[in-house]
Design a protein around this motif. Structure first.
Motif, PDB file in Angstrom:
ATOM      1  N   ILE A  43       0.832  -1.200   0.000  1.00 60.67           N
ATOM      2  CA  ILE A  43       0.000   0.000   0.000  1.00 60.67           C
ATOM      3  C   ILE A  43       0.872   1.257   0.000  1.00 60.67           C
ATOM      4  N   ASP A  44       0.471   2.231  -0.785  1.00 63.65           N
ATOM      5  CA  ASP A  44       1.167   3.520  -0.863  1.00 63.65           C
ATOM      6  C   ASP A  44       2.389   3.524  -1.781  1.00 63.65           C
ATOM      7  N   SER A  45       2.684   2.422  -2.450  1.00 63.29           N
ATOM      8  CA  SER A  45       3.840   2.417  -3.356  1.00 63.29           C
ATOM      9  C   SER A  45       3.521   3.118  -4.666  1.00 63.29           C
ATOM     10  N   LYS A  87       0.445   2.115  -6.694  1.00 60.42           N
ATOM     11  CA  LYS A  87      -0.327   1.261  -7.597  1.00 60.42           C
ATOM     12  C   LYS A  87      -1.456   2.045  -8.288  1.00 60.42           C
ATOM     13  N   THR A  88      -2.172   2.831  -7.501  1.00 60.15           N
ATOM     14  CA  THR A  88      -3.286   3.593  -8.081  1.00 60.15           C
ATOM     15  C   THR A  88      -2.773   4.635  -9.063  1.00 60.15           C
ATOM     16  N   THR A  89      -1.728   5.344  -8.664  1.00 66.30           N
ATOM     17  CA  THR A  89      -1.169   6.377  -9.543  1.00 66.30           C
ATOM     18  C   THR A  89      -0.681   5.748 -10.846  1.00 66.30           C
ATOM     19  N   LEU A  90       0.001   4.617 -10.734  1.00 61.55           N
ATOM     20  CA  LEU A  90       0.502   3.957 -11.941  1.00 61.55           C
ATOM     21  C   LEU A  90      -0.663   3.495 -12.826  1.00 61.55           C
TER      22      LEU A  90
END
Ligand code: GDP
Length: 415
Positions: free
Chosen positions: A15-17, A19-22
């Motif tokens: 979490i927070d790495s 994933k959503t942004t990518l």
């Protein structure tokens, strides 16, 4: 749709790495969303709730499966369009049936790591799960722009903690505030991202001041890779040049046979490195045609049925996620074998009940496309059928079931 040009992939991360942004950047570069607003302040701590983001932009970032295409005019290297289904993979710590289901529908994955945090607890878990299911993967070290970013350190941690032979295939140029792009160690070109939102990937010769370092990185990369390929080993020993073609082949073989994991670098947030990663997804991750899956017979669970991605064989598909929306129930399904057609009846293998697939849709982030048929290897949503997640559907009654409770039934690779 040609099966060889399909990729069913998941993006997994602690979490927070990012994933959503990518995922969001992938939708942007593949032309599925047309505007990206920088999240206020950027970087850590400025996180907007995903649901807020979705509402604001009217898109679904975290949908169960989203179809995009990559290649053609969008890419510098992939000449023909590929169909990429991005599947949402829950980052659960435990080995749950939901994780199992989502891993079963993937043919490959991108493991996202933070350039500062490196290998974190959840990275270990998702990596272990993927390994258990034999899911081929690439790694992406994100957040290279953060203070303290160190790609070499993350690679070392991957080797030690993930027990994966991680090999950098790009050399980051700078780190933290000075992060400026990367050197592609296969083509030995400098990659920069220009234009609005970094849409233009500019490739140029390596500047003199970086040449020595880039050559050292390339040498290290080739040495690591040569452990997996005799031809490359011989070329290195005789100090002969190694062709780009051979390097691509060695990477592809390693990814698909659990050899080393190629590692890419970038910043999803600052628009650097996403397009080369998409090129790599298409180049190195397998298509559904390279996979066969074992299912169980309905009336005798000890018996196996081998499912092949053959459109002429009887249809078998698995409902891996159910989503309720204002228009009714959407059942996300992977077609493993055969094909389905709109309006036809198929049998729920658990209940024996026949259901009509009256509407089949392909989900894009911003629209749903109604389609008439879907074939082995594809991921689509069926509207209006009444079933639970994990159910298997087939053309015939008592054909097979894909649900295997908690016992992993690894995907078999076809060489
Ligand atoms: P997820 O939990 O893995 O889905 O992570 P998110 O995509 O929500 O990102 C977590 C936080 O990291 C957010 O504040 C993002 O804006 C930020 N972030 C994502 N990618 C980058 C990056 O490349 N660089 C920096 N500095 N921040 C990033």
């Amino acid at each position: 749709m040609e099966l060889a040009k399909v990729r069913n992939i998941g993006i997994s991360a602690h979490i927070d790495s990012g994933k959503t942004t990518l995922s969001e950047r992938i939708l942007f570069y593949t032309g599925r969303i047309h505007k990206i607003e920088e999240v206020k302040g950027g970087g850590d701590g400025a996180k907007m709730d995903h649901m807020e983001l979705e509402q604001e932009r009217g898109i679904t970032i975290t949908s169960a499966a989203t179809s995009v295409s990559w290649g053609g005019v969008l890419s510098n290297h992939i000449k023909e369009p590929y169909h990429v289904n991005l599947i949402d993979t829950p980052g659960h710590v435990d080995f749950t049936i939901e994780v199992e289901r989502s891993l079963r529908v993937l043919d490959g994955a991108v493991l996202v790591l933070c350039a500062v945090g490196g290998v974190q607890s959840q990275s270990l878990t998702v990596d272990r799960q993927m390994r258990r299911y034999n899911v081929p993967r690439l790694a992406f070290i994100n957040k290279m722009d953060r203070t303290g970013a160190d790609a070499d350190k993350v690679v070392k941690a991957m080797r030690e903690k993930l027990n994966t032979d991680a090999v950098l295939v790009q050399m980051p140029i700078g780190a933290g505030e000075t992060f400026a792009g990367m050197i592609d160690l296969v083509t030995m070109k400098k990659l920069e991202f220009q234009g609005d939102q970094g849409t233009d990937v500019i490739e140029s010769e390596i500047p003199a001041d970086l040449l020595e370092e880039a050559e050292a990185y390339r040498h290290a990369m080739l040495e690591s890779m040569s452990m997996y390929n005799d031809e490359m080993m011989e070329l290195l020993l005789s100090e002969e040049p190694v062709s780009e073609e051979l390097i691509h082949k060695v990477i592809k073989d390693a990814v698909q046979n659990q050899g080393f994991t190629p590692v890419f670098v970038g910043t999803a947030f600052k628009n650097k490195g996403v397009q080369p990663l998409l090129d790599a997804v298409v180049r190195y991750l397998p298509s559904p045609e390279q996979r066969e899956i074992k299912a169980r017979k309905v009336d005798d669970e000890t018996q196996r049925v081998l499912l092949k991605p053959d459109t002429e064989a009887p249809f078998v598909g698995m409902a891996f996620k159910i989503v309720e929306d204002p228009y009714g129930q959407l059942t996300f399904m992977r077609v493993y074998q055969g094909k389905i057609a709109k309006g036809e009846m198929y049998t729920n293998q658990r209940t024996g009940r026949k259901e009509r697939f009256s509407r089949i849709v392909r989900m894009h982030s911003d629209e749903r496309e109604e389609i008439d048929t879907a074939e082995a290897g594809d991921i689509v949503a069926i509207m209006g059928i009444d079933c639970a997640s994990g159910e298997t559907y087939a053309a015939e009654r008592d054909y097979c079931t894909l649900e295997s409770m908690f016992v992993p039934e690894p995907v078999i690779k076809v060489s």
